[in-house]
Write a protein that holds these residues in place. Sequence first.
Motif, mmCIF file in Angstrom:
data_model
loop_
_atom_site.group_PDB
_atom_site.id
_atom_site.type_symbol
_atom_site.label_atom_id
_atom_site.label_comp_id
_atom_site.label_asym_id
_atom_site.label_seq_id
_atom_site.Cartn_x
_atom_site.Cartn_y
_atom_site.Cartn_z
ATOM 1 N N ASN A 33 0.833 -1.202 0.000
ATOM 2 C CA ASN A 33 0.000 0.000 0.000
ATOM 3 C C ASN A 33 0.866 1.250 0.000
ATOM 4 O OD1 ASN A 33 -3.129 -0.579 0.453
ATOM 5 N ND2 ASN A 33 -2.000 -2.161 1.529
ATOM 6 N N ALA A 34 1.900 1.250 0.827
ATOM 7 C CA ALA A 34 2.786 2.411 0.903
ATOM 8 C C ALA A 34 3.463 2.674 -0.437
ATOM 9 C CB ALA A 34 3.830 2.195 1.993
ATOM 10 N N ALA A 35 3.838 1.613 -1.131
ATOM 11 C CA ALA A 35 4.520 1.768 -2.417
ATOM 12 C C ALA A 35 3.649 2.463 -3.441
ATOM 13 C CB ALA A 35 4.956 0.398 -2.942
ATOM 14 N N HIS A 36 2.332 2.324 -3.301
ATOM 15 C CA HIS A 36 1.398 2.951 -4.235
ATOM 16 C C HIS A 36 0.765 4.222 -3.659
ATOM 17 C CE1 HIS A 36 1.800 -0.356 -6.971
ATOM 18 N NE2 HIS A 36 1.330 -1.238 -6.111
ATOM 19 N N GLY A 37 1.231 4.666 -2.498
ATOM 20 C CA GLY A 37 0.681 5.873 -1.898
ATOM 21 C C GLY A 37 -0.723 5.711 -1.374
ATOM 22 N N VAL A 38 -1.090 4.498 -0.974
ATOM 23 C CA VAL A 38 -2.446 4.195 -0.500
ATOM 24 C C VAL A 38 -2.489 4.296 1.025
ATOM 25 C CG1 VAL A 38 -4.298 2.465 -0.457
ATOM 26 C CG2 VAL A 38 -2.762 2.619 -2.443
ATOM 27 N N VAL A 39 -3.401 5.102 1.555
ATOM 28 C CA VAL A 39 -3.620 5.156 2.991
ATOM 29 C C VAL A 39 -4.194 3.814 3.448
ATOM 30 C CG1 VAL A 39 -4.959 6.255 4.839
ATOM 31 C CG2 VAL A 39 -3.956 7.657 3.022
ATOM 32 N N VAL A 40 -3.720 3.319 4.575
ATOM 33 C CA VAL A 40 -4.190 2.038 5.094
ATOM 34 C C VAL A 40 -5.200 2.267 6.211
ATOM 35 C CG1 VAL A 40 -3.530 -0.093 6.296
ATOM 36 C CG2 VAL A 40 -2.073 0.822 4.478
ATOM 37 N N GLY A 41 -6.400 1.716 6.037
ATOM 38 C CA GLY A 41 -7.370 1.641 7.107
ATOM 39 C C GLY A 41 -7.196 0.311 7.817
ATOM 40 N N ALA A 42 -7.502 0.269 9.112
ATOM 41 C CA ALA A 42 -7.319 -0.960 9.892
ATOM 42 C C ALA A 42 -8.617 -1.314 10.602
ATOM 43 C CB ALA A 42 -6.192 -0.791 10.901
ATOM 44 N N TYR A 43 -9.233 -2.442 10.174
ATOM 45 C CA TYR A 43 -10.370 -2.925 10.946
ATOM 46 C C TYR A 43 -9.908 -4.028 11.900
ATOM 47 C CZ TYR A 43 -11.071 -6.887 7.600
ATOM 48 O OH TYR A 43 -10.932 -8.004 6.810
ATOM 49 N N SER A 44 -10.710 -4.272 12.931
ATOM 50 C CA SER A 44 -10.287 -5.135 14.047
ATOM 51 C C SER A 44 -8.889 -4.719 14.511
ATOM 52 C CB SER A 44 -10.296 -6.612 13.635
ATOM 53 O OG SER A 44 -11.573 -7.034 13.230
ATOM 54 N N PRO A 45 -8.680 -3.429 14.783
ATOM 55 C CA PRO A 45 -7.314 -2.911 14.971
ATOM 56 C C PRO A 45 -6.630 -3.370 16.238
ATOM 57 C CG PRO A 45 -8.921 -1.210 15.483
ATOM 58 C CD PRO A 45 -9.684 -2.354 14.884
ATOM 59 N N THR A 46 -7.396 -3.808 17.234
ATOM 60 C CA THR A 46 -6.775 -4.311 18.456
ATOM 61 C C THR A 46 -6.870 -5.832 18.546
ATOM 62 O OG1 THR A 46 -8.807 -3.934 19.742
ATOM 63 C CG2 THR A 46 -7.182 -2.163 19.715
ATOM 64 N N GLY A 47 -7.248 -6.465 17.440
ATOM 65 C CA GLY A 47 -7.280 -7.923 17.384
ATOM 66 C C GLY A 47 -8.625 -8.508 17.767
ATOM 67 N N ARG A 48 -8.796 -9.751 17.405
ATOM 68 C CA ARG A 48 -10.010 -10.482 17.757
ATOM 69 C C ARG A 48 -9.690 -11.454 18.889
ATOM 70 N NH1 ARG A 48 -14.153 -10.687 13.704
ATOM 71 N NH2 ARG A 48 -13.629 -9.453 11.866
ATOM 72 N N ASP A 49 -10.413 -11.324 19.989
ATOM 73 C CA ASP A 49 -10.255 -12.235 21.132
ATOM 74 C C ASP A 49 -8.834 -12.219 21.692
ATOM 75 O OD1 ASP A 49 -12.945 -13.098 20.807
ATOM 76 O OD2 ASP A 49 -12.303 -14.476 19.226
ATOM 77 N N LEU A 50 -8.186 -11.054 21.660
ATOM 78 C CA LEU A 50 -6.865 -10.913 22.249
ATOM 79 C C LEU A 50 -6.983 -10.242 23.619
ATOM 80 C CD1 LEU A 50 -4.555 -9.607 19.358
ATOM 81 C CD2 LEU A 50 -4.875 -11.956 20.146
ATOM 82 N N THR A 51 -6.228 -10.720 24.574
ATOM 83 C CA THR A 51 -6.081 -10.036 25.855
ATOM 84 C C THR A 51 -4.774 -9.260 25.779
ATOM 85 O OG1 THR A 51 -7.269 -11.807 27.006
ATOM 86 C CG2 THR A 51 -5.945 -10.302 28.357
ATOM 87 N N LEU A 52 -4.866 -7.981 25.478
ATOM 88 C CA LEU A 52 -3.668 -7.196 25.179
ATOM 89 C C LEU A 52 -2.721 -7.099 26.364
ATOM 90 C CD1 LEU A 52 -5.211 -4.309 23.044
ATOM 91 C CD2 LEU A 52 -4.119 -6.413 22.242
ATOM 92 N N SER A 53 -3.259 -7.183 27.577
ATOM 93 C CA SER A 53 -2.396 -7.098 28.753
ATOM 94 C C SER A 53 -1.515 -8.332 28.917
ATOM 95 C CB SER A 53 -3.245 -6.886 30.012
ATOM 96 O OG SER A 53 -4.172 -7.953 30.172
ATOM 97 N N ASP A 54 -1.751 -9.367 28.117
ATOM 98 C CA ASP A 54 -0.886 -10.555 28.160
ATOM 99 C C ASP A 54 0.488 -10.292 27.547
ATOM 100 O OD1 ASP A 54 -2.853 -12.057 29.358
ATOM 101 O OD2 ASP A 54 -3.489 -13.075 27.513
ATOM 102 N N PHE A 55 0.623 -9.179 26.815
ATOM 103 C CA PHE A 55 1.857 -8.916 26.089
ATOM 104 C C PHE A 55 2.681 -7.860 26.840
ATOM 105 C CE2 PHE A 55 -1.353 -10.364 23.138
ATOM 106 C CZ PHE A 55 -0.696 -11.403 22.493
ATOM 107 N N PRO A 56 3.851 -8.253 27.356
ATOM 108 C CA PRO A 56 4.639 -7.322 28.175
ATOM 109 C C PRO A 56 4.952 -5.999 27.482
ATOM 110 C CG PRO A 56 5.492 -9.553 28.418
ATOM 111 C CD PRO A 56 4.445 -9.602 27.335
#
Length: 279
Positions: free
Chosen positions: A181-204
């Motif tokens: 995307n960057a090579a073509h100058g395309v802005v990237v949108g992010a869906y499910s940006p914090t993950g699906r079924d992730l416990t983020l506090s598990d990651f130091p």
Amino acid sequence: MSVTSLPLNGTGVSEVQIPQIGLGTWPLTGQESTDMVTTAIDNGYRHIDTAQKYGNEDAVGLAIRAASVPRDELFITTKLINRYFGDVANVRAGIEHSLRETGLDYIDLMLIHWPNPQLGKYVETCASLAELVDTGLIRAWGVSNFKPEHLQNVVDAGLDIPLNQIQIDPLAGQPDYVAANAAHGVVVGAYSPTGRDLTLSDFPVLRDAAERYGKSEHQIVLRWHVQQGRIPVPRSSNAGRQRENLDVFDFELTDAEIAAINALDNGSRARLDADEYGH
């Protein structure tokens, strides 16, 4: 509460600014969806993300029309299903369908939801959307779930793609897709940006950064996205979490911290394969 914006560049849309954090609305429908969007706007959201396939354009539109801020201060993204792929007339019919459902006069950003390569129409549909920007029915166009080869085919047809919304989270960073995307100058949108079924506090790395900055792990991940120029669209109907999701513009991750979060990538791809799934 500050919400920054990024420019969408491409055919006919060089002046369109997109708020850098949006509200995802899938899978809520009906009153639940209307209430969520209403609360989000009151909490400072100015970018709302919906889709024809979600079945909630009507509920989202109801909240937009009754919003506490003027329509021109809001940015509405929706997405085209494949029955409206093809020539300008058919794509216009798809846009008009969304306008009827939402009750709005225009859509800020119309995306192709999935490329559906088996139909052989996504390049033509991109060209039709680009042409329809001049009608005022949409302010900008883009794509979603496009792989690097899909992007390349559109670029080879002489089109500049403003935005591609794909699934990205710390474990599924898809760096090769981001690079394409960057090579073509395309802005990237992010869906499910914090993950699906992730416990983020598990990651130091996320837990330690959250403690350092006095933020939550979710805020660290959203900052990781926006600091790299992406447009995350987290979904939350909780008023406190909505305010928290927008409160990521008063600190900055270091290059080392971004690299450490990037290193969480385990090679995962999007949950659904865009060559096999679509609608």
